[in-house]
Motif scaffolding. Structure first.
Motif, PDB file in Angstrom:
ATOM      1  N   LYS A  67       0.832  -1.205   0.000  1.00 51.03           N
ATOM      2  CA  LYS A  67       0.000   0.000   0.000  1.00 51.03           C
ATOM      3  C   LYS A  67       0.866   1.255   0.000  1.00 51.03           C
ATOM      4  N   ILE A  96       2.453   1.774  -3.399  1.00 49.52           N
ATOM      5  CA  ILE A  96       1.489   2.321  -4.353  1.00 49.52           C
ATOM      6  C   ILE A  96       1.393   3.841  -4.219  1.00 49.52           C
ATOM      7  N   THR A 137      -2.103   7.245  -9.968  1.00 47.36           N
ATOM      8  CA  THR A 137      -2.451   6.025 -10.679  1.00 47.36           C
ATOM      9  C   THR A 137      -3.800   5.484 -10.221  1.00 47.36           C
ATOM     10  N   LEU A 169      -4.418   2.577  -9.228  1.00 44.89           N
ATOM     11  CA  LEU A 169      -4.233   1.727  -8.054  1.00 44.89           C
ATOM     12  C   LEU A 169      -4.440   2.505  -6.762  1.00 44.89           C
ATOM     13  N   GLN A 170      -4.050   3.774  -6.765  1.00 43.19           N
ATOM     14  CA  GLN A 170      -4.229   4.588  -5.565  1.00 43.19           C
ATOM     15  C   GLN A 170      -5.707   4.765  -5.255  1.00 43.19           C
ATOM     16  N   VAL A 189      -7.053   1.544  -3.813  1.00 44.73           N
ATOM     17  CA  VAL A 189      -6.685   1.371  -2.408  1.00 44.73           C
ATOM     18  C   VAL A 189      -7.643   2.147  -1.517  1.00 44.73           C
TER      19      VAL A 189
END
Length: 771
Positions: free
Chosen positions: A637, A640, A658, A660-661, A664
């Motif tokens: 985490k 990321i 991104t 992915l952030q 999360v």
């Protein structure tokens, strides 16, 4: 796609209240109209990029025996062309350099076509103009002792000297400063900058608009006195000191260096002067009658990776460890890429390979080994070791948070003496088993000569580094603090103050701050207060069109920056705003929530770290600083969100953006657990959804909610109440995320709906942005 994510997307879209304006590439101002061309600020960067690889400090790569990095070499007669000179002061037509950069003959053109380097027309004009003006050379700006020049006159804007310097640069660019930020913005900004934690609603109300008894300066003083201060600034120092909880390499087993981290927090909170802070870490063991605290500080040198693999060559890895120490100190404390001279003379900076190994010699007499024991027993090269017992924990080392009754062992520094002392050699091409010429400990003369009266060990090195005549140390640290606050240093390349590094945007301000820092006892908290009480810092972050067109990267600071929080502080904000944060300082590192299988996929299958064992209880809710760092599998985490992976010294982090952030923040157990716990607590204190949503918003975003925002969130809340009412089987599963106990009375559709609202608030850009 999970149902909670599908239901979340509409409100998430609606709540993009203010879109971000990402900084694009820098638009450098034209240099064609420069009246007086400066070698340091105009010419050296061109030569360093396009010429020094073949005509610079590295004798092994030098072509035509021509040096353009020194005045003597540049104005000497050309050996391959008698009667000609590379440079002739005041006469571009007789200067071979000028001829070669303009010629159409590809056999004479410089840089040569095969180098794939090309000078722009503007760069050619600058070189020609510089030669015409005399071709005056200057020492590299970073290697000249900083001078405290008088701040420029201002129009009355500002509160201290920092503002006088920044105003002058704004004026040059035709910019005007932003008005001051709103009080709640300043409270949030200062709290995040100094403690890494959001201000509570109580703090926001207590300070209000600063019109009461408590002033903005009172706020700053209180934040600097908060123990969370050392934890916030400690993140930077953990990156510099490459702190981790494992040894790295194949087996990557556990190690116990966390008492060093506790010491860093303690030292920062005690406002230990920076020169002392450095000295203890470099050479605490060499001080007269060193205490265990001073020896503990030297763990800074031992945070590098260690191999536990069988069959390794002891000396090869011992040399690797010494190289790491050398490179960490040169980069982290001096901002110089000295490692480039390990195999040959530095291609760009005036650092020879001999000088590199003279610097290396300061670290070459630790009794540590390259490898010790066999891999099955997991006995890495720990020696020398500091043992910490219960008596120490009750006395001089009482800042170490160790509740266990067992003694602690920390890898620290020691020094070989007498016949055991090693001789240091220049290593041919940097290879461990290719020693050539012996050298004594010393420092690069281009930075500052090593005084004969200094000890030729790490203590002498520490005195050299903290000498007021050293041109780099104070500049580098002041620049790091500036970077922590404004997102980029006055020198953007914080780890490279050499010729390939970025030029300072405000050179006079950098020097003024560096000298002022030293004159005032290397006082870190004073420096931070100086910056945070400036009008430059207190500006609004609103981006005007004029700012965006003239200064898209905010180089000239006519507005406050808008920066996403560091990875660790995003975790801190979530736990703190939900009420789950455990404000316990120090102690062993903890293993938070993490996706299954990641850890095991990158392990040898041996040792106590072969399998990921998540912590439970209050340990889960400690600050991000305390997350367990396994070098081969850093916390996913945090990675990321651009944290350092800690396998080497790092002075700067990137700030990416991104998908992915976003995933999360929408799906991580940490966010979901915090949301359901806060929802449960709010529903206990009020049955009014409007009041609960308003309270949650203030705790998380750190301001009062606007009526339009409240309408959106209330509508979303009603939608979620209806959804959970129609699907009661989803209530418990939505509310069961995380370890925190769930009271049966909280398992209601109202709690589940409020949880979804809170998740959406956590996902606002404004939540994790310092602005």
């Amino acid at each position: 796609m999970p149902s909670r994510l599908l239901s979340f997307i509409p409100v998430f879209v609606l709540l993009i209240i203010a879109s971000s304006c990402d900084d694009k590439g820098a638009e450098t101002s034209s240099l064609k109209n420069v009246d007086q061309v400066s070698y340091n600020f105009h010419i050296r960067p061109i030569l360093s990029d396009k010429c020094f690889a073949c005509h610079g400090p590295d004798a092994n790569k030098r072509e035509a025996d021509l040096r353009l990095d020194t005045e003597e070499g540049a104005f000497a007669a050309l050996k391959e062309s008698p009667g000609k000179f590379a440079l002739v002061s005041g006469d571009p037509e007789k200067s071979e350099v000028v001829h070669r950069i303009y010629t159409e003959d590809l056999g004479e053109l410089m840089p040569p076509p095969e180098s794939n380097l090309v000078l722009t027309d503007e760069e050619k004009e600058l070189i020609t103009k510089w030669v015409k003006q005399g071709g005056k050379y200057e020492p590299h700006w970073a290697f000249v002792k900083p001078q405290k020049s008088s701040p420029p006159e201002s129009n009355g804007w500002g509160t201290n000297e920092i503002d006088q310097f920044t105003w002058a640069k704004m004026k040059e660019q035709g910019l005007k400063p932003n008005p001051q930020a709103k009080p709640h913005e300043l409270i949030k900004r200062a709290s995040l900058d100094l403690t890494g934690l959001p201000p509570s609603p109580e703090i926001l109300d207590r300070f209000g608009d600063f019109s009461g008894e408590l002033s903005y300066e009172d706020l700053i003083d209180g934040l600097l006195a908060d123990p969370a201060f050392g934890e916030k600034l400690g993140i930077l120092w953990m990156d510099i000191s490459r702190y981790s909880d494992s040894y790295g390499y194949q087996d990557d087993n556990i190690r116990t260096q966390w008492p060093y981290r506790d010491w860093v927090i303690h030292a920062l909170n005690a406002n230990m002067p920076y020169d002392q802070f450095i000295t203890w870490q470099l050479a605490g063991d060499l001080l007269p009658n060193p205490t265990k605290e001073q020896i503990l500080a030297t763990a800074f040198n031992r945070n590098h990776k260690y191999t536990e693999e069988g069959g390794v060559i002891d000396e090869e890895y011992r040399i690797e460890y010494v190289l790491d120490k050398t490179n960490t100190v040169s980069k982290g404390l001096l901002g110089i890429t000295m490692e480039c001279a390990q195999c040959h003379d530095h291609k760009y900076d005036p650092l020879s390979q001999k000088e590199y190994y003279q610097f290396f010699a300061f670290f070459n007499n630790s009794p540590e080994k390259g490898y010790e024991g066999d891999v099955s027993q997991s006995k890495p090269a720990k020696t020398p070791i500091l043992w910490v017992d219960q008596e120490d924990l009750s006395g001089i080392l009482n800042f170490i948070n160790h509740k266990d009754t067992t003694d602690l062992s920390i890898s620290v520094m020691d020094e070989l003496e007498g016949d055991e002392k090693r001789t240091t050699f220049i290593l041919d091409r940097g290879v461990y088993d290719a020693p050539t010429v012996p050298v004594e400990p010393s420092t690069p003369s281009s930075i500052l000569g090593f005084d004969d009266g200094l000890e030729k060990n790490r203590l002498g090195l520490a005195k050299w580094i903290t000498n007021e005549n050293n041109p780099l140390t104070a500049r580098v640290f002041v620049n790091l603090i500036w970077q922590e606050i404004f997102g980029a240093g006055i020198v953007k390349s914080a780890g490279d103050f050499g010729m390939q590094g970025d030029l300072p945007t405000h050179p006079e301000l950098l020097d003024w701050l560096a000298v002022d820092f030293m004159e005032n006892g290397w006082d870190i908290k004073r420096l931070l207060k100086q910056i945070l009480t400036s009008a430059t810092y207190k500006q609004s972050a609103i981006i005007e069109s004029d700012h965006l067109s003239k200064d898209p990267e905010n180089i000239y600071l006519a507005r406050a920056p808008r920066l996403r929080l560091p990875a660790e502080n995003i975790q801190d904000l979530v736990w703190a705003s939900s009420g789950l944060l455990v404000r316990e300082i120090g102690g062993p590192s903890v293993k938070p929530y993490q996706p299954e299988g990641i850890w095991e996929s990158a392990t040898s299958g041996r040792g106590v770290l072969a399998t990921y064992v998540q912590d439970t209880g209050k340990s889960l809710y400690k600050r991000g600083l305390y997350n367990f760092i396994k070098l081969t599998v850093p916390p996913p985490k945090a990675i990321i969100f651009d944290s350092s992976n800690r396998d080497r010294c790092e002075l700067s982090r990137g700030r990416t953006n991104t998908p992915l952030q976003a995933l999360v923040m929408m799906n991580d157990p940490m966010v979901l657990e915090a949301s359901r716990v806060l929802a449960s607590k709010l529903n206990e204190t009020t049955k009014d959804p409007e009041a609960a949503i308003s309270e949650a918003f203030k705790r998380i975003v750190c301001r009062d909610i606007a009526s339009k925002e409240l309408d959106i969130l209330e509508n979303y809340y009603e939608d979620q109440v209806e959804r959970f009412g129609e699907n009661p089987d989803q209530i418990k599963s939505a509310l069961s995320v995380g370890e925190y106990p769930l009271d049966d009375s909280a398992i209601t559709k109202e709690t589940a709906a409020l949880m979804q609202v809170i998740v959406s608030i956590y996902n606002l850009e404004e939540t994790i942005t310092k602005s």
